[in-house]
Design an enzyme around this catalytic site. Structure first.
Site, PDB file in Angstrom:
ATOM      1  CB  CYS A  72      10.417   0.013  -3.653  1.00  0.00           C
ATOM      2  SG  CYS A  72      10.828   0.690  -2.032  1.00  0.00           S
ATOM      3  CB  CYS A  73       5.478   1.764  -4.678  1.00  0.00           C
ATOM      4  SG  CYS A  73       6.327   3.346  -4.841  1.00  0.00           S
ATOM      5  CB  CYS A 116       9.761   7.472  -0.006  1.00  0.00           C
ATOM      6  SG  CYS A 116       8.477   6.348   0.566  1.00  0.00           S
ATOM      7  CB  CYS A 160      11.060   8.226  -4.580  1.00  0.00           C
ATOM      8  SG  CYS A 160      11.794   6.582  -4.474  1.00  0.00           S
ATOM      9  CB  CYS A 207       3.252   5.082  -5.553  1.00  0.00           C
ATOM     10  SG  CYS A 207       1.818   5.590  -4.587  1.00  0.00           S
TER      11      CYS A 207
END
Length: 463
Positions: free
Chosen positions: A196-197, A288, A291, A316
């Site tokens: 995702c990162c 985010c 997270c 990340c």
């Protein structure tokens, strides 16, 4: 982290900076995959090339020594000037420099080709320092689409406070769509945050940096002992490429690398700088929304990020160059020198904490009727969260000395990790277990509050 570029309106009166009165638009290149660059974090040379080309129709400067018959004017060859900077020397020169001096130096050297990476946290200090230099500056931020509402409000407040426009970078919509459709909105809770990162942060950052020759970050050595303890104040970026492309084409400045977090906060309060309202709710490191969470007493500030993962994964990808492959030795072990000595000192070194070996912890597990209850921490010396609770655990051991409760420790990384996961309920480091006097199965401490009062309450409830 949200990265954004902004141009400030502050301009020095010197002729040197007159060219920046009208900053040119950000030159962000298109995203392209990069192979891993094996450039050490302390790479020291960076070449910056500029070409001076004489226009073909330009009238040559009169020179009486030129033979009149040589009337044909031939365009001059391309003249290439190469400026080479020794960044190792620069690091030494700036060793005792303040963040203000370092940022001033960075802005002086790179002008409009450098920008501040702003995450929406205490790195607002970078913007304040840049503002104080009186030089023009740019700010960029990564809008992942998953930030807290408070962070978006903070961005707006910062823009109004400094009279700037943050240059936001966004993830590719198709990539986000494909990720969410195939794996759902919260896949990172199941298979880790890296994918995702990579889509929402790393690739947008790569595009942003392709339009620059240097960038400024808010990294500090005390933020993450496992990955940032050796961050220099300036370095050739070991991962990303800049405007000119290729290895060594981007310089990374870390002006607050040597500054403690509490010093940064004193500066923010002294200068009356606006801050993210999440800080007042217990958030320290802010990313985010799904997270990031507030940290609890006894926790390290990075423990509020990706809390469901082991501490070795607390980056990340934006500062991936901080992570050395041999630091974790592939399985969570210490980095080891050629002489076989581990680089990380052991933890919880006090006479009131019993160091349990593998046979010792196995015997403790087998006992159904123990003469005394035990509280045992499963830890790894390299884990910054284990390091962060060392003081409170030693204090707990001192308080329990002579009380009839034994306090122990078991190093559960490396070859012991599989055993600890299977037999000792190890999830992540540190894990704390209470072995009751008349029960064979240990009880796992359910909270992440690792201050001495919380640990003492846990022991008192079960003894």
């Amino acid at each position: 982290m949200a990265l954004s570029f902004t141009s400030s309106s502050a301009v020095r009166g010197s002729s040197l900076y007159s060219s920046f009165e009208q900053p040119r638009a950000a030159q962000f290149g298109s995203s392209q995959p990069l192979d891993k660059l094996n450039l050490p974090s302390t790479a020291m040379k960076f070449s910056r090339r500029r070409c001076a080309v004489k226009a073909l129709n330009a009238e040559p400067k009169r020179n009486d020594s030129i033979v009149p018959s040589a009337a044909t004017v031939v365009a001059r060859e391309l003249v290439e000037k190469v400026e080479v900077e020794d960044y190792e020397k620069l690091v030494k020169d700036l060793e005792n420099a303040s963040p203000l001096e370092i940022i001033d130096k960075a802005l002086e050297k790179f002008g409009n080709d450098i920008a501040i990476a702003f995450s929406g946290a205490e790195d607002v200090a970078l913007i304040e320092y840049a503002h104080l230099t009186g030089r023009p500056f740019r700010v960029f931020s990564l809008d992942t689409g998953r930030l807290n509402p408070e962070t978006y409000k903070f961005f707006d407040e910062v823009e109004k406070h400094y009279g700037i426009r943050i240059e936001y970078m966004f993830p590719d919509a198709v990539e986000v769509q494909d990720l969410v459709r195939s794996k759902g909105l919260f896949s990172f809770y199941e298979d880790g945050h890296q994918e995702c990162c990579r889509v929402r942060k790393v690739r947008p950052l790569r595009r942003a940096l392709k339009g620059l020759r240097a960038w400024i970050t808010g990294q500090r050595k005390d933020q993450s002992p496992g990955t940032r303890s050796e961050v220099p104040v300036v370095q050739v970026d070991p991962v990303f490429e800049g405007m000119d492309g290729g290895v060594g084409s981007l310089v990374k400045w870390n002006p607050v690398a040597n500054v403690k977090g509490e010093v940064v906060w004193k500066f923010l309060r002294t200068m009356n700088v606006p801050v993210n309202s999440l800080h007042a709710q217990g958030y320290i490191s802010i990313g985010c929304e799904p997270c990031t969470r507030a940290v609890l007493p006894g926790q390290h500030e990075r423990e509020g990020r990706w809390w469901w993962e082991d501490s070795k994964a607390k980056e990340c990808g934006l500062h991936k160059g901080n992570i050395k492959e041999d630091t974790l030795n592939g399985n969570g072990n210490d980095a080891v020198h050629a002489n076989g000595i581990a680089t990380n000192a052991d933890l919880f070194g006090t006479e009131n904490v019993v160091n349990l070996s593998r046979p010792g912890i196995e015997n403790l597990l087998k006992l159904e009727n123990r003469s005394e209850p035990w509280i045992v921490v499963l830890y790894a010396p390299w884990c910054q969260f284990s390091q962060a609770m060392e003081g409170s655990y030693i204090e707990l051991a001192n308080k329990l000395a002579g009380s009839g409760v034994k306090v122990g420790k078991f190093r559960a990384d490396g070859e012991e990790k599989a055993f600890a996961k299977q037999e000792l309920q190890l999830g992540s480091f540190p894990t704390i277990l209470f072995f009751p006097k008349h029960s064979p199965r240990p009880i796992k401490y359910p909270s992440e509050k690792r201050d001495v009062d919380s640990l003492m309450a846990f022991v008192s409830a079960l003894r």
